[in-house]
Scaffold this motif. Structure first.
Motif, mmCIF file in Angstrom:
data_model
loop_
_atom_site.group_PDB
_atom_site.id
_atom_site.type_symbol
_atom_site.label_atom_id
_atom_site.label_comp_id
_atom_site.label_asym_id
_atom_site.label_seq_id
_atom_site.Cartn_x
_atom_site.Cartn_y
_atom_site.Cartn_z
ATOM 1 N N VAL A 164 0.838 -1.209 0.000
ATOM 2 C CA VAL A 164 0.000 0.000 0.000
ATOM 3 C C VAL A 164 0.869 1.253 0.000
ATOM 4 O O VAL A 164 0.647 2.193 -0.778
ATOM 5 C CB VAL A 164 -0.949 -0.004 1.216
ATOM 6 C CG1 VAL A 164 -1.629 1.351 1.372
ATOM 7 C CG2 VAL A 164 -1.991 -1.101 1.069
ATOM 8 N N LYS A 165 1.880 1.268 0.849
ATOM 9 C CA LYS A 165 2.748 2.441 0.938
ATOM 10 C C LYS A 165 3.512 2.664 -0.365
ATOM 11 O O LYS A 165 3.616 3.794 -0.862
ATOM 12 C CB LYS A 165 3.730 2.262 2.100
ATOM 13 C CG LYS A 165 4.615 3.471 2.341
ATOM 14 C CD LYS A 165 5.509 3.265 3.566
ATOM 15 C CE LYS A 165 6.388 4.496 3.806
ATOM 16 N NZ LYS A 165 7.277 4.299 4.988
ATOM 17 N N MET A 168 1.102 4.002 -3.095
ATOM 18 C CA MET A 168 0.654 5.372 -2.827
ATOM 19 C C MET A 168 1.781 6.380 -3.032
ATOM 20 O O MET A 168 1.532 7.525 -3.410
ATOM 21 C CB MET A 168 0.092 5.471 -1.408
ATOM 22 C CG MET A 168 -1.221 4.726 -1.222
ATOM 23 S SD MET A 168 -1.917 4.834 0.446
ATOM 24 C CE MET A 168 -2.366 6.564 0.508
ATOM 25 N N GLU A 169 3.013 5.951 -2.801
ATOM 26 C CA GLU A 169 4.152 6.831 -3.088
ATOM 27 C C GLU A 169 4.337 7.009 -4.589
ATOM 28 O O GLU A 169 4.697 8.087 -5.059
ATOM 29 C CB GLU A 169 5.428 6.253 -2.469
ATOM 30 C CG GLU A 169 5.499 6.389 -0.952
ATOM 31 C CD GLU A 169 6.749 5.779 -0.370
ATOM 32 O OE1 GLU A 169 7.491 5.114 -1.137
ATOM 33 O OE2 GLU A 169 6.991 5.958 0.844
ATOM 34 N N ASN A 171 1.857 6.756 -6.797
ATOM 35 C CA ASN A 171 0.691 7.471 -7.310
ATOM 36 C C ASN A 171 -0.073 8.084 -6.146
ATOM 37 O O ASN A 171 -0.935 7.440 -5.545
ATOM 38 C CB ASN A 171 -0.209 6.512 -8.101
ATOM 39 C CG ASN A 171 -1.359 7.227 -8.775
ATOM 40 O OD1 ASN A 171 -1.618 8.417 -8.548
ATOM 41 N ND2 ASN A 171 -2.087 6.494 -9.615
ATOM 42 N N PRO A 172 0.202 9.338 -5.795
ATOM 43 C CA PRO A 172 -0.436 9.984 -4.636
ATOM 44 C C PRO A 172 -1.950 10.092 -4.744
ATOM 45 O O PRO A 172 -2.629 10.311 -3.734
ATOM 46 C CB PRO A 172 0.209 11.376 -4.633
ATOM 47 C CG PRO A 172 1.500 11.206 -5.370
ATOM 48 C CD PRO A 172 1.234 10.176 -6.412
ATOM 49 N N LEU A 174 -3.922 7.690 -5.459
ATOM 50 C CA LEU A 174 -4.529 6.438 -4.998
ATOM 51 C C LEU A 174 -4.933 6.544 -3.533
ATOM 52 O O LEU A 174 -4.253 7.192 -2.728
ATOM 53 C CB LEU A 174 -3.564 5.268 -5.168
ATOM 54 C CG LEU A 174 -3.373 4.704 -6.574
ATOM 55 C CD1 LEU A 174 -2.289 3.631 -6.550
ATOM 56 C CD2 LEU A 174 -4.687 4.117 -7.102
ATOM 57 N N LYS A 175 -6.031 5.895 -3.189
ATOM 58 C CA LYS A 175 -6.456 5.797 -1.806
ATOM 59 C C LYS A 175 -6.147 4.404 -1.275
ATOM 60 O O LYS A 175 -6.116 3.437 -2.027
ATOM 61 C CB LYS A 175 -7.945 6.082 -1.683
ATOM 62 C CG LYS A 175 -8.339 7.502 -2.063
ATOM 63 C CD LYS A 175 -9.829 7.694 -1.890
ATOM 64 C CE LYS A 175 -10.241 9.104 -2.274
ATOM 65 N NZ LYS A 175 -11.714 9.306 -2.143
ATOM 66 N N GLU A 176 -5.940 4.325 0.029
ATOM 67 C CA GLU A 176 -5.638 3.042 0.656
ATOM 68 C C GLU A 176 -6.721 2.010 0.363
ATOM 69 O O GLU A 176 -6.431 0.843 0.078
ATOM 70 C CB GLU A 176 -5.484 3.249 2.170
ATOM 71 C CG GLU A 176 -4.980 2.049 2.922
ATOM 72 C CD GLU A 176 -4.679 2.360 4.381
ATOM 73 O OE1 GLU A 176 -5.131 1.587 5.249
ATOM 74 O OE2 GLU A 176 -4.009 3.380 4.646
#
Length: 508
Positions: A164-165, A168-169, A171-172, A174-176
């Motif tokens: 997940v981390k 998200m790094e 593609n900011p 994206l949501k968890e």
């Protein structure tokens, strides 16, 4: 109970344990009780006044002992070993006596300090890559967990948070929640049930990939599963590879699976719960070739390395992923020695922890590397002896033989082997459990007890062979039956008499 009474009770308990092991061969390996038996032997209400320890110990013998399955009996060949040794028992006693809770370094520094050293000792005993050890300059390290089931689940949770981390790094936007619902994990269809359970608990579908004819996870099938999942918009996250599968003790090929995981950014966890102890012997380390690709590695000293349950050794290449997954801070748990010693509460699910490292230390100090190697080699030698006995009876076939586990069956329809197991279970002289190999019903014979000798193996084989006579008679028995017309003849003297009679008639 004062200290004097405790001394008396404790000494009596040690004598009871010692007597138990001295008489364990004389006990039926399986109990002859029915569900609910204990409720009829105990009062419905708790005692209003205390009883003497002598009465309590008598009740152990009267009430508890009849309901035990004797895992350490040389007649127990089911599942896998549960380790036991007197040094470990004493270590467990002292741990209970100290009664500390290792929820932080300062809560009992010896808890953490000894565990760090023991995990390094164990890692070096198995010849794990340096980057997994606490003594390395990198972020890796080891911890003692309760069981391989816990370790597999912990690895899955760490892999999930890492994935997940990472995404998200990248593609900011994206949501968890967009990621977690798409994660998927993989393992062999020969893996332990706890692996599939980890997927259920971690809300991550666990794909059971078909194994090849040797019981190994197929790299081709793994690649195909990844391709299909990615095409469906899913995100491959976690693979559990097995070094010693539950049904047959097969070894997945890490040199094939590791590069795939590294290329696809999939967390590779290696489950060597039972067979990992064999890596203490250099001649078996080729079976873990490719372990350098793994993100985490686990084996259970409480299975085959003489350390009482529970004691499951877990190593990670980078402990920060565990900390990021499990770190919850409170003022009363403030880290006072940051980066100087691990705070193991951040590496596990529970907050508190027992002093498991103490019994591990006792075993390693008292047996030594050579003693552990000899124990493992002797147990494998006993399994080879059993394999030889099976091969010498043409009614049977050996299906697999690996480490201390042999799978075998009666030739022919599965119903024959099922009938054999039923007869063995009814007599309760030995205990085995079944499995499947290449879609055939097989019996699993495991060397489990540290007390096992060649004579014990022969005893168990005679029991199997005698019951097989009822299912598939030997040629000698067939001759006797033809002459006598009776199926109840079972003694060697009668067999020999019948054969001599045939010889005499032929000579005339």
């Amino acid at each position: 109970m004062d200290t004097q009474q405790f001394r008396e009770f404790g000494k009596a308990a040690v004598d009871y344990i010692a007597d138990y092991f001295e008489t364990i061969r004389d006990r039926p390996v399986l109990p002859s009780v029915e569900p609910g038996y204990l409720g009829d032997l105990l009062p419905k209400e708790p005692p209003q006044t205390g009883e003497s320890w002598q009465d309590v110990l008598q009740d152990v013998d009267r009430i508890i002992m009849p309901g035990l399955t004797h895992w350490h009996s040389p007649k127990f060949h089911a599942f896998y070993p549960t380790a036991n040794s007197f040094p470990a028992v004493v270590g467990e006693m002292l741990s209970a006596g100290f009664g500390c809770v290792g929820l932080s370094w300062i809560a009992s520094p010896a808890y953490t300090e000894l565990e760090v050293v023991m995990m390094n000792w164990l890692g070096k005993l198995l010849d794990l890559p340096e980057e997994f050890l606490n003594s390395s300059e990198g972020p890796g390290g080891g911890i003692i967990q309760g069981s391989a089931s816990e370790v597999t689940f912990i690895g899955l949770l760490a892999a999930k948070e890492k994935k997940v981390k990472d995404l998200m790094e990248q593609n900011p936007d994206l949501k968890e929640s967009d990621i977690k619902g798409k994660l998927v994990a993989y393992t062999s269809d020969q893996s332990n049930s706890s692996v599939e359970k980890a997927g259920l608990l971690g809300s991550m579908p666990m794909r059971l990939i078909p194994s090849n004819d040797e019981g190994q996870l197929s790299s081709g099938a793994f690649i195909e599963a990844i391709r299909k999942d990615k095409e469906a918009g899913l995100i491959p996250c976690y693979l559990v590879a097995c070094l010693g599968t539950t049904p047959t003790c097969a070894f997945d090929d890490l040199t094939e699976l590791g590069p795939i995981c590294n290329r696809e950014n999939i967390w590779l966890h290696v489950d060597a719960a039972y067979a990992g102890a064999a890596f203490a012997c250099p001649e078996y380390r080729y079976l873990m070739k490719g372990v350098e690709y793994a993100d985490s590695f686990n084996f259970n000293p409480h299975k085959w390395m003489l350390v009482n349950f529970d004691c499951s050794a877990m190593w990670v290449k980078n402990a920060k992923y565990l900390v990021e997954a499990f770190n919850v801070q409170r003022i009363y748990l403030k880290d006072q020695h940051k980066d100087l010693a691990p705070e193991y509460r951040h590496w596990q699910i529970s907050l508190g922890r027992r002093f498991r490292a103490l019994k591990l230390w006792f075993v390693l100090k008292i047996y030594g590397v050579e003693g552990i190697q000899k124990y493992i080699r002797d147990q494998i030698g006993l399994a080879k002896k059993f394999e030889e006995l099976v091969n010498n009876d043409n009614r049977f076939e050996v299906c697999t033989s690996s480490m201390g586990l042999v799978t075998f069956r009666l030739k022919g329809e599965d119903s024959l082997t099922k009938s054999l197991l039923e007869k063995i279970d009814q007599r309760k002289n030995i205990f085995m459990v079944p499995g499947h190999f290449k879609n055939k019903f097989v019996l699993r014979f495991v060397i489990c007890s540290r007390l096992s000798t060649e004579e014990d193996v022969k005893y168990s084989w005679e029991e199997i062979r005698d019951q097989a006579d009822e299912v598939v008679p030997t040629e000698r028995r067939k001759i006797v039956e033809e002459i006598s017309g009776k199926r109840s003849i079972a003694t060697i003297e009668l067999y020999e008499s019948a054969i001599e009679k045939i010889k005499l008639e032929k000579s005339k």
